[in-house]
Design a protein around this motif. Structure first.
Motif, PDB file in Angstrom:
ATOM      1  N   PRO A  65       0.800  -1.233   0.000  1.00 30.81           N
ATOM      2  CA  PRO A  65       0.000   0.000   0.000  1.00 30.81           C
ATOM      3  C   PRO A  65       0.833   1.283   0.000  1.00 30.81           C
ATOM      4  O   PRO A  65       0.554   2.190  -0.791  1.00 30.81           O
ATOM      5  CB  PRO A  65      -0.819  -0.133   1.280  1.00 30.81           C
ATOM      6  N   ASN A  78      -4.522   8.890   2.116  1.00 35.29           N
ATOM      7  CA  ASN A  78      -5.466   7.842   1.767  1.00 35.29           C
ATOM      8  C   ASN A  78      -5.790   6.873   2.898  1.00 35.29           C
ATOM      9  O   ASN A  78      -6.682   6.050   2.762  1.00 35.29           O
ATOM     10  CB  ASN A  78      -4.947   7.051   0.565  1.00 35.29           C
ATOM     11  N   PRO A 101      -7.357   5.561   6.439  1.00 37.85           N
ATOM     12  CA  PRO A 101      -8.603   5.952   7.101  1.00 37.85           C
ATOM     13  C   PRO A 101      -8.355   7.070   8.110  1.00 37.85           C
ATOM     14  O   PRO A 101      -7.270   7.190   8.679  1.00 37.85           O
ATOM     15  CB  PRO A 101      -9.050   4.667   7.798  1.00 37.85           C
ATOM     16  N   ARG A 103     -19.620   7.398   7.178  1.00 36.39           N
ATOM     17  CA  ARG A 103     -19.458   7.119   5.741  1.00 36.39           C
ATOM     18  C   ARG A 103     -20.486   7.882   4.912  1.00 36.39           C
ATOM     19  O   ARG A 103     -20.186   8.297   3.800  1.00 36.39           O
ATOM     20  CB  ARG A 103     -19.549   5.609   5.486  1.00 36.39           C
ATOM     21  N   VAL A 118     -16.662  10.512   5.394  1.00 35.91           N
ATOM     22  CA  VAL A 118     -15.469  10.415   6.231  1.00 35.91           C
ATOM     23  C   VAL A 118     -14.888   9.005   6.051  1.00 35.91           C
ATOM     24  O   VAL A 118     -15.627   8.021   6.053  1.00 35.91           O
ATOM     25  CB  VAL A 118     -15.813  10.658   7.718  1.00 35.91           C
ATOM     26  N   ARG A 119     -13.573   8.913   5.864  1.00 34.20           N
ATOM     27  CA  ARG A 119     -12.938   7.600   5.719  1.00 34.20           C
ATOM     28  C   ARG A 119     -12.907   6.914   7.088  1.00 34.20           C
ATOM     29  O   ARG A 119     -11.983   7.139   7.884  1.00 34.20           O
ATOM     30  CB  ARG A 119     -11.520   7.749   5.164  1.00 34.20           C
ATOM     31  N   ALA A 120     -13.936   6.114   7.356  1.00 36.14           N
ATOM     32  CA  ALA A 120     -14.086   5.507   8.675  1.00 36.14           C
ATOM     33  C   ALA A 120     -14.031   3.991   8.584  1.00 36.14           C
ATOM     34  O   ALA A 120     -14.398   3.407   7.572  1.00 36.14           O
ATOM     35  CB  ALA A 120     -15.415   5.937   9.283  1.00 36.14           C
ATOM     36  N   GLU A 121     -13.541   3.379   9.664  1.00 36.13           N
ATOM     37  CA  GLU A 121     -13.435   1.921   9.783  1.00 36.13           C
ATOM     38  C   GLU A 121     -14.042   1.498  11.103  1.00 36.13           C
ATOM     39  O   GLU A 121     -14.049   2.274  12.056  1.00 36.13           O
ATOM     40  CB  GLU A 121     -11.955   1.537   9.899  1.00 36.13           C
ATOM     41  N   ARG A 125      -1.943   0.897  11.121  1.00 35.65           N
ATOM     42  CA  ARG A 125      -2.535   1.395   9.872  1.00 35.65           C
ATOM     43  C   ARG A 125      -2.441   2.910   9.764  1.00 35.65           C
ATOM     44  O   ARG A 125      -3.012   3.491   8.850  1.00 35.65           O
ATOM     45  CB  ARG A 125      -3.992   0.935   9.768  1.00 35.65           C
ATOM     46  N   VAL A 182     -11.187   3.568  -1.164  1.00 33.78           N
ATOM     47  CA  VAL A 182     -10.409   4.354  -0.194  1.00 33.78           C
ATOM     48  C   VAL A 182     -11.303   4.776   0.972  1.00 33.78           C
ATOM     49  O   VAL A 182     -10.927   4.676   2.134  1.00 33.78           O
ATOM     50  CB  VAL A 182      -9.771   5.578  -0.882  1.00 33.78           C
ATOM     51  N   LYS A 183     -12.504   5.223   0.640  1.00 35.89           N
ATOM     52  CA  LYS A 183     -13.435   5.669   1.685  1.00 35.89           C
ATOM     53  C   LYS A 183     -13.738   4.550   2.676  1.00 35.89           C
ATOM     54  O   LYS A 183     -13.875   4.780   3.868  1.00 35.89           O
ATOM     55  CB  LYS A 183     -14.726   6.164   1.033  1.00 35.89           C
ATOM     56  N   TYR A 184     -13.833   3.320   2.181  1.00 34.74           N
ATOM     57  CA  TYR A 184     -14.153   2.180   3.037  1.00 34.74           C
ATOM     58  C   TYR A 184     -12.900   1.555   3.662  1.00 34.74           C
ATOM     59  O   TYR A 184     -12.965   0.493   4.254  1.00 34.74           O
ATOM     60  CB  TYR A 184     -14.957   1.132   2.254  1.00 34.74           C
ATOM     61  N   GLY A 185     -11.757   2.213   3.508  1.00 30.81           N
ATOM     62  CA  GLY A 185     -10.563   1.762   4.218  1.00 30.81           C
ATOM     63  C   GLY A 185      -9.745   0.698   3.530  1.00 30.81           C
ATOM     64  O   GLY A 185      -8.876   0.083   4.159  1.00 30.81           O
ATOM     65  N   TYR A 186      -9.983   0.447   2.236  1.00 25.74           N
ATOM     66  CA  TYR A 186      -9.170  -0.529   1.520  1.00 25.74           C
ATOM     67  C   TYR A 186      -7.914   0.155   0.993  1.00 25.74           C
ATOM     68  O   TYR A 186      -7.958   1.312   0.597  1.00 25.74           O
ATOM     69  CB  TYR A 186      -9.992  -1.180   0.386  1.00 25.74           C
ATOM     70  N   ARG A 187      -6.776  -0.541   1.039  1.00 23.28           N
ATOM     71  CA  ARG A 187      -5.501   0.040   0.646  1.00 23.28           C
ATOM     72  C   ARG A 187      -4.983  -0.664  -0.595  1.00 23.28           C
ATOM     73  O   ARG A 187      -5.171  -1.866  -0.758  1.00 23.28           O
ATOM     74  CB  ARG A 187      -4.487  -0.101   1.801  1.00 23.28           C
ATOM     75  N   LYS A 245      -7.093  -5.159   4.635  1.00 22.20           N
ATOM     76  CA  LYS A 245      -8.046  -4.762   3.589  1.00 22.20           C
ATOM     77  C   LYS A 245      -7.266  -4.211   2.409  1.00 22.20           C
ATOM     78  O   LYS A 245      -6.557  -3.225   2.559  1.00 22.20           O
ATOM     79  CB  LYS A 245      -8.980  -3.669   4.131  1.00 22.20           C
ATOM     80  N   GLU A 251     -20.480  -4.463   4.474  1.00 20.99           N
ATOM     81  CA  GLU A 251     -19.721  -3.304   4.001  1.00 20.99           C
ATOM     82  C   GLU A 251     -19.450  -3.397   2.495  1.00 20.99           C
ATOM     83  O   GLU A 251     -19.560  -2.406   1.766  1.00 20.99           O
ATOM     84  CB  GLU A 251     -18.416  -3.247   4.803  1.00 20.99           C
TER      85      GLU A 251
END
Lengths: 441, 441
Positions: free
Chosen positions: A15, A354, A356, A379, A383-386, A404, B33-38, B120, B159
């Motif tokens: 990443p 990039n 979260p 979301r 907002v980039r949330a996990e 992370r 990216v918004k959902y936290g995937y890299r 992710k 998700e």
């Protein structure tokens, strides 16, 4: 079960590496678009008939060839096995592209009736070469090319140099952009009486960095060029500036033309106020045979690294595919080497934006259920949330957030749940305060 | 000189196509990216030992194999020529990747000590398959994958569905997202007394769209499944909704577990208020054998097109490479099919904002010189500006501007040159007025 591995000379990018590579690509792409270059993409596989013979004998050997489908060995005899080079062409019709220039020429010829010239294109894709892998040399690497075909205007030479200058200013490291002109090299050969040995001379000069001046001399001598001619070539290579070449090339029409072209190009470049050094270098030769006019090469200053960027004008590349008289000029950024330079000089921004922004986490099931609501709300607001995927202890989810590089953790215990709030922990300062999830952005 | 061509099943993408493909990719990437995937990227070439045996016998045959370098035929005898499948593995050690999931599993296993789980990742790269080319099926095509490994939380199923929903809402066409669970299929097989024929049953059901219910029946019967069992399977496939399956699966532990999982996933999805239909479909089977839990499939509504997006949970994909017990779940967007849908529905924005804003052009050399100054000024201000590469007549440069969709042309004749201004022509309205270049933005 044997341990999995990847082929020698290839790489995975994790990443952080992908983010950093994209950072470079985005800067290059932005410049390409600003200067009016338009993107194309060509397939990884080309017919071998398109690729063979375009990169010299050595290039032909370095092409990755793809085995035909089905019974590729049908009708073959033991005799076929003795000549592996011939055999390869019997059982392989396709190969992986070796650069982006030949596929581009092939594209232009195939689309000649739909394209409007001058056609300016950029192309950012991987290429494959079966070179012996070594530091900084890979079997899969990326090129970022910009070319314009269908005009011999020197405007484009100047524009491409100013574009390279702009890219490196933006990337943040100083470079030297070196220029020469194949017509000057042709003039040198003419004056030295070795016009018929131009390629031999060029190939030798091209190795100057690797084998030194003495090596270049030896190579020319070994190829039967006379002592006198080699001495003369040396004199040319020692020339300081275009001006001092003029008298030496007074008797060569093509040499004079090369000088005039470069003078025009340099004048146009100066008017664009480049931020990096742009200098004439009579020893710049470039290996590829198809160049016929200006040639470029870029080196990073203060870093031991070969050329990171090169290019030049070619007067008849599409002629290889039957379309004559289309002059072109182009450059190619070497993404992998630029990456290595940026890494060595620590030039990448800390955060590429990039990762979260916030990790939500809960201690138990009821908290997890509320955390899921918070996740959906964040979301919804982009907002980039996990959400840590199960109720867990702090050491577990804090470690996860840390690894992370997530700057905020929203913790939900029984108190927070009762209040409908989250305990917002700043992972940098360590500070923690209770807030409503609507306050997070 | 033979006419150049590209290999069957591959494509060139011209500027407008690349812009449109990037428009789709950017929307998908933004959601990832918004959902936290890299992001990760893996090499085009993998060792054949990594790829073989992962996609069934048919998949093995569809892998593009790369001929070894050097004398690949050394030591081979005429006997070797008779068995081309064996021979291929003797002369090829590498192949082109067939999907992004197996390279991802290989990556996870190789980097197991450096990764923090749940991991992710997203990956957007081409894959290659030697399928017979046909409408909508290519030998080089792009997948856009998002996967999470190292957690069995059903949070991720929900998700991923909400993320797909968001992408299609943004792309602007309605879809139906269908869900099933392999445990439900396993339960069906158990209740029908064909637990040992689960794969036969699944493979048959997977073809329902292509061969119809009668075809599915026939295929199962042809594979030795009894009439009674086939009738029972039919009854399952006709089930309307999860609720109606419950009594049918009352005696199957695994079937009950599948229902419970899907109920949980649906509840989480509903809380996210999806904008598209998300529905249970007992006939959804998915071809790949490695799925063990939820399976997804997306179809565009109002367009005749196969699945554009699919995925599911796999409990032991990394086990193939020696790392057991790592559950994963993922989805894959099919870029090429989404492109075709968007095209058919005319959903691409008219201007994707990358064409030049203004073309400068001059009638003669003095004007051209001034135009070059204007060009430099505009580019200094980051305006996407072009200069027609030589003095020319209006019909020539206006045609060029038109064909490139450039909305403004700045013309420099002798009057404009004397005034230090440009005649700015709006290519849409046809209006023309004399302005200073500093007024252009």
């Amino acid at each position: 079960m044997s341990k999995p591995s990847i082929p020698s000379g290839t790489r995975d990018f994790g990443p952080d590496q992908v983010d950093r590579r994209n950072y470079i690509v985005d800067i290059i792409k932005k410049a390409f678009v600003k200067y009016g270059y338009r993107p194309i993409e060509t397939p990884a596989m080309e017919n071998l008939s398109t690729l063979m013979g375009k990169y010299g004998d050595e290039g032909d050997q370095l092409l990755f060839k793809i085995l035909n489908s089905g019974d590729f060995a049908k009708g073959m005899t033991a005799e076929d096995l003795s000549e592996h080079k011939k055999l390869a062409l019997k059982i392989c019709e396709r190969g992986l592209r070796y650069d982006l220039t030949v596929p581009f020429a092939r594209y232009v010829v195939m689309n000649r009736n739909d394209l409007v010239f001058p056609f300016k294109r950029y192309q950012i894709q991987p290429v494959w070469r079966g070179d012996r892998p070594q530091k900084g040399r890979y079997r899969e690497f990326w090129q970022c090319d910009a070319d314009v075909v269908g005009s011999d205007s020197l405007l484009y030479e100047a524009e491409l140099v100013l574009m390279m200058d702009e890219v490196y200013a933006e990337l943040g490291f100083p470079v030297e952009i070196k220029l020469n002109n194949r017509k000057i090299l042709a003039g040198m050969a003419e004056v030295c009486g070795i016009a018929d040995r131009l390629t031999t001379m060029t190939v030798a000069i091209d190795k100057l960095d690797k084998i030194g001046p003495e090596g270049v001399r030896k190579e020319m001598l070994a190829h039967g060029i006379s002592d006198e001619a080699v001495d003369l070539v040396d004199k040319f290579l020692a020339a300081q500036g275009l001006e001092s070449l003029k008298p030496l090339l007074a008797d060569s029409g093509i040499g004079q033309k090369g000088i005039a072209e470069l003078e025009d190009v340099f004048a146009k470049i100066r008017r664009g106020s480049p931020r990096n050094t742009v200098a004439f270098d009579p020893t710049l030769a470039r290996g590829l045979n198809y160049y016929t006019g200006a040639i470029f090469e870029v080196k990073a200053l203060g870093v031991a690294m070969g050329s990171i960027n090169g290019g030049g004008r070619y007067d008849d590349l599409t002629g290889l595919f039957g379309l004559k008289g289309l002059s072109g000029v182009g450059i190619s950024f070497g993404l992998d080497r630029i990456y290595d330079v940026m890494n060595e000089l620590s030039l990448f921004p800390d955060s590429l934006g990039n990762a979260p922004r916030i990790l939500l986490a809960a201690f138990d099931e009821p908290g997890f259920d509320f955390a899921y609501d918070c996740l959906l709300e964040l979301r919804r607001r982009n907002v980039r949330a996990e959400l840590y995927p199960e109720p867990a202890k702090p050491q577990k989810f804090l470690k996860y957030a840390n690894s992370r590089h997530i700057p905020l953790v929203g913790i939900i215990g029984s108190e927070e749940l009762a209040a409908g709030k989250i305990a917002l922990k700043d992972m940098v300062s360590g500070e923690q305060r209770t807030v409503s999830v609507s306050e997070v952005d």
